[in-house]
Design a protein around this motif. Structure first.
Motif, PDB file in Angstrom:
ATOM      1  N   ALA A  98     -36.974  10.357 -20.182  1.00  0.00           N
ATOM      2  CA  ALA A  98     -37.923  11.344 -20.376  1.00  0.00           C
ATOM      3  C   ALA A  98     -38.788  12.033 -21.275  1.00  0.00           C
ATOM      4  N   ILE A  99     -39.972  11.766 -21.736  1.00  0.00           N
ATOM      5  CA  ILE A  99     -39.873  11.878 -22.550  1.00  0.00           C
ATOM      6  C   ILE A  99     -41.543  13.761 -21.909  1.00  0.00           C
ATOM      7  N   LEU A 100     -41.145  15.354 -22.682  1.00  0.00           N
ATOM      8  CA  LEU A 100     -41.668  16.038 -21.903  1.00  0.00           C
ATOM      9  C   LEU A 100     -42.954  16.546 -22.942  1.00  0.00           C
ATOM     10  N   ASN A 101     -43.969  16.404 -22.850  1.00  0.00           N
ATOM     11  CA  ASN A 101     -44.890  16.596 -24.263  1.00  0.00           C
ATOM     12  C   ASN A 101     -44.892  18.125 -23.824  1.00  0.00           C
TER      13      ASN A 101
ATOM     14  N   ALA B 161     -31.961  25.723 -16.470  1.00  0.00           N
ATOM     15  CA  ALA B 161     -30.830  25.498 -14.907  1.00  0.00           C
ATOM     16  C   ALA B 161     -30.878  24.465 -14.784  1.00  0.00           C
ATOM     17  N   TYR B 162     -32.434  23.870 -14.579  1.00  0.00           N
ATOM     18  CA  TYR B 162     -32.424  22.993 -13.534  1.00  0.00           C
ATOM     19  C   TYR B 162     -32.319  21.705 -13.600  1.00  0.00           C
ATOM     20  N   LEU B 163     -31.923  22.080 -15.377  1.00  0.00           N
ATOM     21  CA  LEU B 163     -31.261  21.038 -15.927  1.00  0.00           C
ATOM     22  C   LEU B 163     -30.038  20.953 -15.780  1.00  0.00           C
TER      23      LEU B 163
ATOM     24  N   LYS C  23     -44.887  22.788 -12.612  1.00  0.00           N
ATOM     25  CA  LYS C  23     -45.512  24.235 -13.473  1.00  0.00           C
ATOM     26  C   LYS C  23     -46.785  23.826 -14.355  1.00  0.00           C
ATOM     27  N   GLY C  24     -46.929  22.456 -14.959  1.00  0.00           N
ATOM     28  CA  GLY C  24     -47.583  21.565 -15.223  1.00  0.00           C
ATOM     29  C   GLY C  24     -47.833  22.559 -17.357  1.00  0.00           C
TER      30      GLY C  24
ATOM     31  N   ASP D  39     -38.730  18.697 -12.154  1.00  0.00           N
ATOM     32  CA  ASP D  39     -38.347  19.801 -13.337  1.00  0.00           C
ATOM     33  C   ASP D  39     -39.853  20.926 -13.309  1.00  0.00           C
ATOM     34  N   PRO D  40     -39.552  21.965 -13.511  1.00  0.00           N
ATOM     35  CA  PRO D  40     -40.051  22.591 -12.781  1.00  0.00           C
ATOM     36  C   PRO D  40     -40.807  23.084 -14.848  1.00  0.00           C
TER      37      PRO D  40
END
Length: 87
Positions: free
Chosen positions: A6-9, A25-27, A72-73, A67-68
């Motif tokens: 998962a690449i989170l830019n 916390a989610y992770l 939430k963008g 994932d928050p």
């Protein structure tokens, strides 16, 4: 087990900073459940990478999309199946 990258830019730095504790916390919940192989930020502060352990793309997408930071963008998500060449 299949690994999914998962690449989170980062798209909204200030919002992401506000969500950082919630994101971590989610992770951590998923680490505790055995669903994450590795995770960490990019050194240029442009986002990060999470390697999910899942039985299918759909299962990995379900985890990654909750994932928050994605919900939430503050970050965008690209998910790819990944195979290590260290075998």
């Amino acid at each position: 087990m299949i690994l999914y990258a998962a690449i989170l830019n980062m798209v909204d730095g200030p919002m992401d900073e506000m969500l950082l504790d919630e994101h971590k916390a989610y992770l951590q919940q998923l680490i505790d459940a055995g669903s994450i192989f590795a995770k960490g930020p990019f050194t240029d502060h442009s986002g990060g990478l999470v390697l999910y352990k899942a039985d299918s793309y759909e299962e990995a997408m379900a985890m990654a999309s909750q994932d928050p930071a994605i919900v939430k963008g503050s970050r965008t998500l690209t998910l790819k199946e990944w195979r290590s060449n260290l075998d």
